[in-house]
Design a protein around this motif. Sequence first.
Motif, short mmCIF file in Angstrom:
data_model
loop_
_atom_site.label_atom_id
_atom_site.label_comp_id
_atom_site.label_asym_id
_atom_site.label_seq_id
_atom_site.Cartn_x
_atom_site.Cartn_y
_atom_site.Cartn_z
N SER A 225 0.83 -1.21 0.00
CA SER A 225 0.00 0.00 0.00
C SER A 225 0.86 1.26 0.00
O SER A 225 0.58 2.22 -0.72
CB SER A 225 -0.93 0.00 1.22
OG SER A 225 -1.86 -1.05 1.14
N LEU A 226 1.93 1.26 0.81
CA LEU A 226 2.80 2.43 0.87
C LEU A 226 3.53 2.66 -0.45
O LEU A 226 3.63 3.79 -0.93
CB LEU A 226 3.80 2.26 2.01
CG LEU A 226 3.22 2.46 3.42
CD1 LEU A 226 4.15 1.86 4.48
CD2 LEU A 226 2.99 3.93 3.70
N VAL A 227 4.04 1.58 -1.05
CA VAL A 227 4.74 1.73 -2.33
C VAL A 227 3.76 2.16 -3.42
O VAL A 227 4.07 3.03 -4.25
CB VAL A 227 5.45 0.42 -2.71
CG1 VAL A 227 6.01 0.49 -4.13
CG2 VAL A 227 6.57 0.12 -1.73
N SER A 228 2.56 1.57 -3.43
CA SER A 228 1.55 1.97 -4.41
C SER A 228 1.17 3.43 -4.24
O SER A 228 0.98 4.16 -5.22
CB SER A 228 0.31 1.08 -4.29
OG SER A 228 0.61 -0.25 -4.65
N ARG A 233 1.77 9.34 -6.47
CA ARG A 233 2.03 10.73 -6.16
C ARG A 233 2.67 11.47 -7.34
O ARG A 233 3.51 10.90 -8.04
CB ARG A 233 2.95 10.85 -4.94
CG ARG A 233 2.43 10.19 -3.67
CD ARG A 233 1.19 10.88 -3.13
NE ARG A 233 0.72 10.24 -1.92
CZ ARG A 233 1.03 10.67 -0.68
NH1 ARG A 233 1.81 11.72 -0.52
NH2 ARG A 233 0.56 10.03 0.38
N PRO A 234 2.33 12.74 -7.55
CA PRO A 234 2.98 13.53 -8.61
C PRO A 234 4.46 13.77 -8.34
O PRO A 234 5.18 14.22 -9.23
CB PRO A 234 2.18 14.85 -8.60
CG PRO A 234 1.54 14.91 -7.25
CD PRO A 234 1.26 13.50 -6.87
N TRP A 235 4.92 13.46 -7.14
CA TRP A 235 6.34 13.59 -6.78
C TRP A 235 7.22 12.74 -7.67
O TRP A 235 8.36 13.11 -7.96
CB TRP A 235 6.49 13.18 -5.31
CG TRP A 235 7.88 13.19 -4.77
CD1 TRP A 235 8.60 14.26 -4.32
CD2 TRP A 235 8.73 12.05 -4.56
NE1 TRP A 235 9.82 13.87 -3.85
CE2 TRP A 235 9.93 12.50 -3.99
CE3 TRP A 235 8.58 10.68 -4.80
CZ2 TRP A 235 10.97 11.65 -3.65
CZ3 TRP A 235 9.61 9.83 -4.47
CH2 TRP A 235 10.80 10.31 -3.92
N ARG A 236 6.70 11.59 -8.12
CA ARG A 236 7.51 10.71 -8.97
C ARG A 236 7.88 11.41 -10.27
O ARG A 236 7.04 12.02 -10.92
CB ARG A 236 6.75 9.41 -9.27
CG ARG A 236 6.77 8.42 -8.14
CD ARG A 236 6.08 7.13 -8.52
NE ARG A 236 6.68 6.53 -9.71
CZ ARG A 236 7.79 5.81 -9.73
NH1 ARG A 236 8.44 5.60 -8.61
NH2 ARG A 236 8.22 5.28 -10.85
#
Length: 357
Positions: A225-228, A233-236
């Motif tokens: 869940s955390l990795v997904s 996120r737009p941060w990527r």
Amino acid sequence: MIRRRAPGKLFVAGEYAVVEPGNPAILVAVDRYVTVTVTDPVEAGVEISSDLGPRGARLRWRDGRLAPHAGLTHVLSAIETVARLLAERGLPAPEFSLLVESGLHDNGTKYGLGSSGAVTVATLAAVAAYCRLTLSDEERFRLALLATAELDPKGSGGDLAASTWGGWIAYRAPDRSAVRELARDQGVEEALRAPWPGFDVRPLPPPKELALEVGWTGTPASTASLVSDLHRRPWRGTPAHQRFVRTTADCVHAAIEALERGDGPELTARIRQARQELARLDDEVALGVFTPRLTALCEAAEAVGGAAKPSGAGGGDCGIALLDAGATRDIARLRERWASAGIVPLPIRPAAEGNQR
């Protein structure tokens, strides 16, 4: 009867950045295990029992899949991946009874020691042995990664590598979506033979004169869940994301070199840096990596002269600390501080071997 067991794991450094193909991480296998036992079937089909879920769930093969679905998705995917390989070799889908027993949980609550990876590796090894398949460590790992990529290609596979090879390892992930498509388009057999760009695993020496301490927050977290969440996120793809991946990779490279030189102080410094990188990620993305207990776990280690960080995706689960192995009073004080903060010190040690009988 065939029995195989696989150890759990702890991430030492490289979390989140390792999901990008080719980026390094350090992991260590631990002496808590998932054990899978396969026996001849009592009735037609596959019967699955687990001390964590259904007991005596009976499934039938339908077009290469096991139905009806009975939970334990990682177990089912591992079995189905072996069946795909057997089908390519002109062999029928196997039928058997399978029992899963986990030492990576506390009364059904996971510690965060890579139970999904360990059960995948142990299941695959046991079923392959039952089917008289002779597989190398890398072939078992590749099949395990294909099995997990069918469920979620975002996972790095580092847990699978630690459960397969054991000990301290340096790991780089392949492109999981690419290898999944390779297996779908050209077959599992070809996916076992073809190069996997970015993938690498090699053993590392354990740290010299340092003790590894493990604390459990008592709160389970979902790595998937955390990795997904991070992937959404737009941060990527931003400069901040690129900086995180680059600086984390540099940190892991330095930690690998410290392990290989036997340089304890340098390794301790890199663990501190890894914690700082995760904290910066948390500040930038508000992912929830650091919980109050994980923060307390790290601060307690620093207070007694050690270095600590979350192990894995954070959000709960476990943290690790490295301290001078000869400083028995400091280790005792750390455990006391952890207990006062509601953190459970776990009597865990590195496991030198991966999946085994």
